[in-house]
Design an enzyme around this catalytic site. Structure first.
Site, PDB file in Angstrom:
ATOM      1  N   TYR A 151       0.802  -1.455  -0.058  1.00 51.72           N
ATOM      2  CA  TYR A 151       0.053   0.048   0.214  1.00 51.72           C
ATOM      3  C   TYR A 151       0.883   1.201   0.113  1.00 51.72           C
ATOM      4  O   TYR A 151       0.495   2.171  -0.853  1.00 51.72           O
ATOM      5  CB  TYR A 151      -1.149   0.231   1.237  1.00 51.72           C
ATOM      6  CG  TYR A 151      -1.795   1.166   1.432  1.00 51.72           C
ATOM      7  CD1 TYR A 151      -2.559   1.592   0.210  1.00 51.72           C
ATOM      8  CD2 TYR A 151      -2.022   2.107   2.457  1.00 51.72           C
ATOM      9  CE1 TYR A 151      -3.278   2.726   0.432  1.00 51.72           C
ATOM     10  CE2 TYR A 151      -2.462   3.221   2.606  1.00 51.72           C
ATOM     11  CZ  TYR A 151      -3.441   3.627   1.536  1.00 51.72           C
ATOM     12  OH  TYR A 151      -4.220   4.654   1.634  1.00 51.72           O
ATOM     13  N   TYR A 210      -0.852  12.957   7.079  1.00 48.03           N
ATOM     14  CA  TYR A 210      -0.700  11.862   8.189  1.00 48.03           C
ATOM     15  C   TYR A 210       0.843  11.911   8.400  1.00 48.03           C
ATOM     16  O   TYR A 210       1.790  12.211   7.551  1.00 48.03           O
ATOM     17  CB  TYR A 210      -0.908  10.408   7.387  1.00 48.03           C
ATOM     18  CG  TYR A 210      -2.423   9.968   7.790  1.00 48.03           C
ATOM     19  CD1 TYR A 210      -3.282  10.711   8.152  1.00 48.03           C
ATOM     20  CD2 TYR A 210      -2.747   8.801   7.052  1.00 48.03           C
ATOM     21  CE1 TYR A 210      -4.639  10.364   8.469  1.00 48.03           C
ATOM     22  CE2 TYR A 210      -4.128   8.395   7.325  1.00 48.03           C
ATOM     23  CZ  TYR A 210      -5.103   9.180   7.971  1.00 48.03           C
ATOM     24  OH  TYR A 210      -6.221   8.690   8.034  1.00 48.03           O
ATOM     25  N   ARG A 223     -12.001  13.276   2.499  1.00 49.33           N
ATOM     26  CA  ARG A 223     -12.688  12.431   3.181  1.00 49.33           C
ATOM     27  C   ARG A 223     -14.159  12.228   2.392  1.00 49.33           C
ATOM     28  O   ARG A 223     -14.794  11.105   2.554  1.00 49.33           O
ATOM     29  CB  ARG A 223     -13.123  12.886   4.535  1.00 49.33           C
ATOM     30  CG  ARG A 223     -11.978  12.920   5.593  1.00 49.33           C
ATOM     31  CD  ARG A 223     -11.383  11.542   5.797  1.00 49.33           C
ATOM     32  NE  ARG A 223     -10.147  11.554   6.737  1.00 49.33           N
ATOM     33  CZ  ARG A 223      -9.156  10.807   6.925  1.00 49.33           C
ATOM     34  NH1 ARG A 223      -9.579   9.423   6.485  1.00 49.33           N
ATOM     35  NH2 ARG A 223      -8.198  10.737   7.596  1.00 49.33           N
ATOM     36  N   GLU A 323     -14.373  -1.386   6.272  1.00 50.24           N
ATOM     37  CA  GLU A 323     -14.491   0.081   5.711  1.00 50.24           C
ATOM     38  C   GLU A 323     -15.772   0.169   4.984  1.00 50.24           C
ATOM     39  O   GLU A 323     -16.153  -0.628   4.406  1.00 50.24           O
ATOM     40  CB  GLU A 323     -13.123   0.115   5.019  1.00 50.24           C
ATOM     41  CG  GLU A 323     -12.975   1.471   4.359  1.00 50.24           C
ATOM     42  CD  GLU A 323     -11.663   1.756   3.627  1.00 50.24           C
ATOM     43  OE1 GLU A 323     -10.623   1.642   4.433  1.00 50.24           O
ATOM     44  OE2 GLU A 323     -11.696   2.220   2.378  1.00 50.24           O
TER      45      GLU A 323
END
Length: 330
Positions: A151, A210, A223, A323
């Site tokens: 990822y 992040y 988001r 998720e």
């Protein structure tokens, strides 16, 4: 380039309709006026002759076939291919998708770089260049340790391939791992002639901020995205995260509650009612097939009216079990 017949008048300010449909209706949906895309969740990623049809390398955790996902606009739709890229457009909206084999691009980083470079180059030439929503499905997303995790490699290649295309801000997005033996990367998007409005969750740090512990390149997404000309919301993959930290390791019920709290916070930030109705489809990614009944029971209790599609897929962090992404239509 082909054009699908339609009796609809082009209405660029009207958002697409997204719904789930029975598994055996693909050809009927492709023949329907205004069909922008049809998605099969049969776990195969097999080639389809019609560029508006995409087979996604995810499958349902149950023995029953997953429903189709249908995007439709009130407009005449044209469609075509450019090399590996398939696309359709109508009414001010555009669907585009790429499916690449990592082995031809040096791994997940190279495949992500190539897919986003091709996608952004294509969008630069289109009036519908404003990406509202992206989906990314890659094989074995959690394999590898530290910065070698697949990822993290994907995130690095994605940002490199984007270059400055998203200089005004990132769209909403999902990244989920599939389990095909073939290391395929599939990327697809919904784009529009007009930009949307990016929405962040006050309970969560913006993903592109992040800290370094999540890799040398932070995830690149908003988001949620509010669609132009409408209060409708395209919601990114949402999980049990507050701030930047995963919550409730190993506790499925607690993760479900935290995820739903995050979804409601997004709706509140968007000045939308904090509920999902029968026109608001949700896509739910479950890491372990045996967890599907628990997830379904939770959703039936807390979002009983929303159409739901449960898929078996790996969330981008190993400790996260579920998720949810989807739509909240005004």
């Amino acid at each position: 380039m082909n054009q699908a017949s339609s009796s609809f008048r082009a209405t660029a300010d009207v958002r697409p309709r997204v719904r789930y449909a029975p598994t055996d209706t693909a050809q009927t949906l492709l023949q329907a006026p205004g069909t922008l895309a049809v998605f099969d969740f049969d776990g195969s990623a097999a080639h389809a002759d019609d560029p508006r049809r995409l087979r996604v390398p995810l499958r349902t955790p149950s023995a029953h076939p997953a429903p189709l996902e249908h995007w439709q606009v009130e407009a005449t739709v044209e469609h075509g291919r450019e090399g590996a890229l398939q696309w359709s457009s109508g009414g001010g909206w555009l669907f585009a998708a790429l499916t690449l084999d990592e082995r031809e691009h040096g791994g997940p980083e190279g495949a992500a770089r190539e897919s986003y470079a091709q996608l952004c180059a294509f969008l630069e030439r289109r009036p519908q260049r404003h990406v509202q929503r992206l989906w990314n499905y890659l094989a074995h997303i959690n394999d590898g340790e530290g910065d070698a995790e697949r990822y993290k490699q994907f995130c690095a290649g994605r940002l490199d391939g984007m270059r400055d295309f998203f200089r005004d801000g990132f769209p909403a997005a999902t990244a989920i791992g599939h389990r095909l033996d073939a290391p395929l990367l599939q990327v697809y998007c919904l784009a529009a002639e007009q930009p949307g409005e990016r929405i962040e969750n006050p309970r969560q740090m913006s993903a592109w901020r992040y800290p370094r512990q999540y890799g040398p390149t932070p995830p690149s997404f908003a988001r949620a995205m509010r669609l132009r000309g409408d209060a409708s919301l395209a919601i990114s993959g949402t999980a049990s995260i507050t701030g930047h930290e995963s919550q409730h390791h190993g506790d499925l019920q607690a993760q479900l509650h935290e995820t739903l709290t995050n979804l409601r916070a997004l709706l509140r930030s968007s000045a939308l009612p904090e509920r999902f109705d029968d026109g608001d489809p949700l896509k739910v990614y479950v890491r372990h097939a045996e967890d599907a009944p628990t997830v379904e029971a939770f959703l039936a209790e807390h979002v009983p009216d929303a159409p739901r599609l449960l898929l078996l897929g790996d969330v981008c962090r190993r400790e996260l079990l579920v998720e949810i992404d989807g739509w909240r239509f005004a």
